[in-house]
Design an enzyme around this catalytic site. Sequence first.
Site, PDB file in Angstrom:
ATOM      1  N   THR C  52      -0.880  -3.570 -14.652  1.00  0.00           N
ATOM      2  CA  THR C  52      -0.740  -2.991 -13.319  1.00  0.00           C
ATOM      3  C   THR C  52      -0.538  -4.147 -12.362  1.00  0.00           C
ATOM      4  OG1 THR C  52      -2.095  -1.059 -13.782  1.00  0.00           O
ATOM      5  CG2 THR C  52      -1.952  -1.749 -11.485  1.00  0.00           C
ATOM      6  N   LYS C 131       1.910   4.442  -9.126  1.00  0.00           N
ATOM      7  CA  LYS C 131       0.507   4.327  -9.536  1.00  0.00           C
ATOM      8  C   LYS C 131      -0.431   4.467  -8.342  1.00  0.00           C
ATOM      9  CE  LYS C 131      -1.881   3.014 -12.640  1.00  0.00           C
ATOM     10  NZ  LYS C 131      -2.824   2.363 -13.573  1.00  0.00           N
ATOM     11  N   LYS C 199      -9.533  -1.362  -3.184  1.00  0.00           N
ATOM     12  CA  LYS C 199      -8.333  -2.206  -3.110  1.00  0.00           C
ATOM     13  C   LYS C 199      -7.076  -1.341  -3.177  1.00  0.00           C
ATOM     14  CE  LYS C 199      -6.349  -3.992  -6.472  1.00  0.00           C
ATOM     15  NZ  LYS C 199      -6.081  -4.548  -7.804  1.00  0.00           N
TER      16      LYS C 199
END
Lengths: 253, 253, 253, 253
Positions: C52, C131, C199
């Site tokens: 990611t 995502k 985050k």
Amino acid sequence: VTALKTPAEVVDSCDVTHGMLSDPAASESVVFGDNGVLSAARAGRSYIDHSTIDEEAGQRIFDAVKGKGARFLSAPVSGGWRDAAKGELLFIAGGDRSLFDESSAPGAGMACMGHRHWFVGDSPGEAARAKLMLQIMMGSMVGALAETLALTERAGLDPTQILEMLDASAMSNPLCKAKGKLMVDGNFAPNFQVYLQQKDLRLTLALADKLAMPLPITAAVNAQYVAARQRGLADSDFAAVRGVYDNEGGEKR
Amino acid sequence: VTALKTPAEVVDSCDVTHGMLSDPAASESVVFGDNGVLSAARAGRSYIDHSTIDEEAGQRIFDAVKGKGARFLSAPVSGGWRDAAKGELLFIAGGDRSLFDESSAPGAGMACMGHRHWFVGDSPGEAARAKLMLQIMMGSMVGALAETLALTERAGLDPTQILEMLDASAMSNPLCKAKGKLMVDGNFAPNFQVYLQQKDLRLTLALADKLAMPLPITAAVNAQYVAARQRGLADSDFAAVRGVYDNEGGEKR
Amino acid sequence: VTALKTPAEVVDSCDVTHGMLSDPAASESVVFGDNGVLSAARAGRSYIDHSTIDEEAGQRIFDAVKGKGARFLSAPVSGGWRDAAKGELLFIAGGDRSLFDESSAPGAGMACMGHRHWFVGDSPGEAARAKLMLQIMMGSMVGALAETLALTERAGLDPTQILEMLDASAMSNPLCKAKGKLMVDGNFAPNFQVYLQQKDLRLTLALADKLAMPLPITAAVNAQYVAARQRGLADSDFAAVRGVYDNEGGEKR
Amino acid sequence: VTALKTPAEVVDSCDVTHGMLSDPAASESVVFGDNGVLSAARAGRSYIDHSTIDEEAGQRIFDAVKGKGARFLSAPVSGGWRDAAKGELLFIAGGDRSLFDESSAPGAGMACMGHRHWFVGDSPGEAARAKLMLQIMMGSMVGALAETLALTERAGLDPTQILEMLDASAMSNPLCKAKGKLMVDGNFAPNFQVYLQQKDLRLTLALADKLAMPLPITAAVNAQYVAARQRGLADSDFAAVRGVYDNEGGEKR
């Protein structure tokens, strides 16, 4: 000075009667209770209530007094007893227009006690709504100040300096100056309590809901005052909303 | 008056050089570019940048100038050219303390241009942070005012009256007075644009995020300025955030 | 099985190389470091990174690998090692379309490891953005669940019953079932930490800011995860956001 | 099948009477009206109301029915007529425990109509509160989905793909699957209207206010449903909250 015994006696002996009670329940009791305003109200008599009352209570009193042929004005004030003594109260009035005009004319009742008078509409509800507009600004300004000072301290800056800068800027205002100092001092002896400020925010959000007007900022502000109540600060001055931003044991990751 | 050709020439011929540039990129270019401040910086020379620059750019300039043995102060101002002419600018300074003390002493540079000077810390970043504190108060006050006036109109009240009441209250301040009038007039000719106000809110939220400090009110306020940008109001005065509350075709169910 | 020594050796000996690294820095180091992917990349070679990674890092790798004539695909996964063993990972891919098609065809690399493959766009950034969309739903659902369970307890109801009702309703989902149980048990051993969830919310808010899209719900959710960090819960499972609603010493006025 | 003429006749001839009315006013009218439930209620008779009623109305009915020596249970359902036909309704009950136990035992009334039964407390209010817990989760999940899909489109991604990913993840749930499709299709024929969803959010915020529990996420969600009403979407399906994120004429600065 003669002190009369009941509201009815006062209304009976005066052209215009002024009332200033602690809350809506007291306002209604003085009008609807035994020997209340209503029992003496008649054509030629006028009643002005300076209490801060909600829309519904104001309307009930208005309807009842008008029903007796008398005039009614809801004229809540902004300011305290010091302002009253100096004739510097502010009046926000809704109800009978002629009564407003007479009582705010030079030399008349509201003119002696205050130097600004606004007639906002033909019903007490409009005075109540106008006061709410002031209250949400007040709640939002002090909420934003609390957030700013909390970040100020977290960022290693001096809150007293930041308050000086605010006070030297175009944002300078007596409210933030006073409440900012209380926040820095951690002195929350009540002047206007958290629970009262939050009640006004709640009433405003309810009004906005009825009118299908989204108030996302006020909603966020309100949540902080509710959080202050959650922490046991309901009876502190509403500047205590500053405390919501303190959380022991936190790290800075 | 002699106009010199490059920043280096100015630094070379003056003990203290003042810069006031349009943005951080310009600030850096004047320092790091050809014949820039840096090429002439040396012990005995001082540079004060009055631009509003971000923490990182300020630190880069600070480190570079110090590295040459010169002194640096970041001293962004609050106020416009009218204030400068009257010597009424406000200075928020971070960096070299001795340089601050000298330049704010009677008769010296910053003392001639302004009447208030705050030294907030030993690095330019602290000046940048202090300015952000003012900016979030500004954004929140004007955001709350927009929300209040939108509800005012929706509730059938007169926004001009509400503004008069605010101005007569303890909340009275020049910013809300000016921006409130713009909102009522629908006049959003830019003084300080939506996109600039929102940028400061974004920077503040980023700072708070780094410090693990939740800012729910500022976050809600920020969303309204982003919404203003979404509606094409980025270049209007930030009072145009009022427009976010207008939605055609709405009913009141 | 032969274990090769460097990324370059792997790329050199395989048509398609798959990488799955812990974070963007590791992803970049494997590509740009000594004997990295880049040093062996050439026409006829392909590299798929399943880490990611953020938009910018993905783009840098994409540009570099393409510059050597090789193909690149960023294909982050959803799921853990158990899913991988069963061939049940989900792949969200952006970059080279032909590489995606080949590797997700029956029998090929991504087809063996996973059963769902989405090609979302011609750049790695689009995979990163997709995502984030999943992450804000995840953060919001768990944030709303925390708020619901906090109110549930405050209202004197049984949170386990409420979770049963949710699980029997059209809202039933494995995430809320699992996180709800953790909240009731007060068990916050990390699976996905608060600071990682926050985050992703931060990155999403930054993306939305760039696109002038206001996200008031996500902003409120984000403030609660920041508040969790403020309380020292950064490294707990993100279900620990439930703790933000507990405040000792509160009254119910 | 014999259709009786009045609620009183039904109560008179049955041990246990079930009512399912459209709203609280109807529920009260069936109980307190002429030939209503109350006129026949007596020891040995039981009344179960399956309507969704507010705390106060439920309590009034409870007190009145108990006052006559009969038993009362408020048992609102989750599910529609299709579920009822299959015996798959969910019941959330508050009031008389023995009545709950009897009616949810195999073969009894609530057991025939539904397969899950929860007794949440000894008063109707607790059933009302429990239903609100489900409603705020529902409002928040769909609000978050709207926000996610709005950003999805703004970011140039395909909302149908994102919905597929959600549906393949641990977040998969029938509600988001159904409402997500409506949002992509722009099909807001009402199943559960915006104004009803927002009413439940309002009631929940009022409950939380009474309990001094701040609900910042729910408050932000609520503002979006109010905004939907402002845009004239009150009678659309609550998935129409998606529309709040569309603003014509916006730029991306």
